[in-house]
Design an enzyme around this catalytic site. Sequence first.
Site, short mmCIF file in Angstrom:
data_model
loop_
_atom_site.label_atom_id
_atom_site.label_comp_id
_atom_site.label_asym_id
_atom_site.label_seq_id
_atom_site.Cartn_x
_atom_site.Cartn_y
_atom_site.Cartn_z
CB SER A 143 6.08 -13.46 35.30
OG SER A 143 5.02 -14.07 35.98
CB SER A 154 2.67 -12.21 38.65
OG SER A 154 2.44 -12.59 37.31
N GLY A 155 2.08 -15.53 38.58
CA GLY A 155 0.96 -16.41 38.24
C GLY A 155 0.44 -16.08 36.85
N GLY A 156 0.85 -14.93 36.30
CA GLY A 156 0.46 -14.55 34.95
C GLY A 156 1.27 -15.33 33.93
CB VAL A 157 0.58 -16.01 30.33
CG1 VAL A 157 1.22 -16.82 29.21
CG2 VAL A 157 -0.84 -16.45 30.57
CD GLU A 162 -1.21 -6.17 5.64
OE1 GLU A 162 -0.98 -6.65 4.52
OE2 GLU A 162 -1.27 -4.95 5.86
CB CYS A 172 -0.97 -0.05 1.17
SG CYS A 172 -2.32 1.11 0.97
CE1 TYR A 173 3.32 7.34 2.21
CE2 TYR A 173 4.90 5.86 3.27
CZ TYR A 173 4.56 7.11 2.79
OH TYR A 173 5.47 8.14 2.87
#
Length: 512
Positions: free
Chosen positions: A230, A225-228, A172, A83-84
């Site tokens: 970390s 932290s229990g988060g994905v 894309e 495009c651009y």
Amino acid sequence: MNAAEKVIVLDFGGQYTQLIARRVRELNVYCEIIPYNIPIEELRAAEPAALIFSGGSASVYDPGTPRCDPRIYELNVPILGICYGMQLMAADLGGEVGNGKRQEFGKTNLFVTDDHDLLAGVEHEFVAWMSHGDQVVTAPPGFNVIARSENTNVAAMVDRTRRLYGLQFHPEVIHTPGGKLILNNFLQRICAFSGEWTMENFVESSTAEINRVLDSRERVVCGLSGGVDSAVAAALVHRAIGDRLVCVFVDHGLMRKGEKEAVMSTFSREFNMNIVAVDAGEEFLTLLRGVTDPEAKRKIIGNHFIRVFEREADKLGEISYLVQGTLYPDVIESGTATAAVIKSHHNVGGLPDDMRLGLIEPLKYLFKDEVRQVGLELGLPEEIVMRHPFPGPGLGVRVLGEVTPEKVAVLQEADAIVIEEIKAAGLYGEIWQAFAVLPNILSVGVKGDRRTYAHTIVLRAVTSHDGMTADWYPMPYDLLGRISSRLVNEIPEVNRFVYDVTTKPPGTIEWE
Ligand code: XMP
């Protein structure tokens, strides 16, 4: 990673730039995004094996429009302009860009006139997504036109000698069904890449990189932290250096039900990791007593978290590095995309200056879904890897107003029921984030023959790509019914249940 197969996407400010990088990686080729105005020497030093110019909203002849150094065409690597990016290439190389017959936005029919390389295997008439005001009116000398549309004579162009390619449409986006094939043609037929970028190779190359940079005695700390993010970062560094990684898990008392047990059982027992669990719930709840303002609550939790982490890290003796689960979208946003994965850094995230910790950010070139794949590759359980995002201040921002241990306990029970039912219905993976909120509203109800005056639970469930915008999830009525009945029957302190149907914006995902 096959370092010889690196694609660099030059970002001209297009809305789909990240999507281009993701598509390239889905085709197993490593890809980075770099701002369009990177000095040519730096770009050369980054050793791209191919370049993609992204789209952008500017018009190539406007003053101040984003342009790259024209010496870029002398790097002698294949370039695909989208495009651009194509218009810029045309303008730079002696073609003509103008308004054309008509602006095109949305799905457009394309007609292939040459299917030798970039458009090989694509239907001769195919649908593509256009989003442009300007267009290439005349291709530059040396270029052939390989596709046109009803309104565009030059919808795709190639200069095979210099290996320069341009597409007026967006390969894309999913609205261009043949787009993936076209990008694959660029990578395989034109660049001759073998496509070996997989998460398995990523694990191998990044563990080797960590071992190359650290000396064999240096120790590293990671806040779990229990988060994905970390969790995956810790597992990856652990794969590289084993016991020299110490994880600190600060339980601020505002975790989901069973969270601490899940983290400890996975990391300490299954992975046999060196992990220190700090039970700091009482400290946090004491500090939060009487505090009702959401920002004040966030500050108290954030600041105290650092203090507790620091206190524990201090007890560990000599530590050289801190692991952080930074992801690629954060890196792109902060404009530091060319920085190294491991760097020397002082005063990290509020830690004291004299700790002089370096930073290890092993996921900083990955998107969220890739991080999840790496997690699975490393053997982390789906329960942790596929988990919905959870904010740092935890349930502290989901109990509205003052946070008390009793309210946290009610919310933990409610949240566990909500998640259990959503999982049982097979919908957990479709939802970006689902959770219970305790709005601190007491209302009148009746249970059996008795009047009740008890809490309301709110269910918040949204779909989103990045958390920046969100839509409420159309939760099936029967599932809402099951959740409602379990909440009011199983939790004595709850007698009412409501569903939040607010988009973001104007609402936020969290309630505080
Ligand atoms: P909002 O509520 O702003 O949330 O729409 C957008 C996304 O960010 C998460 N969030 C946080 N994550 N620390 C975090 O690590 C925080 O303080 C925090 N606050 C919100 C939120 O859960 C959602 O995914």
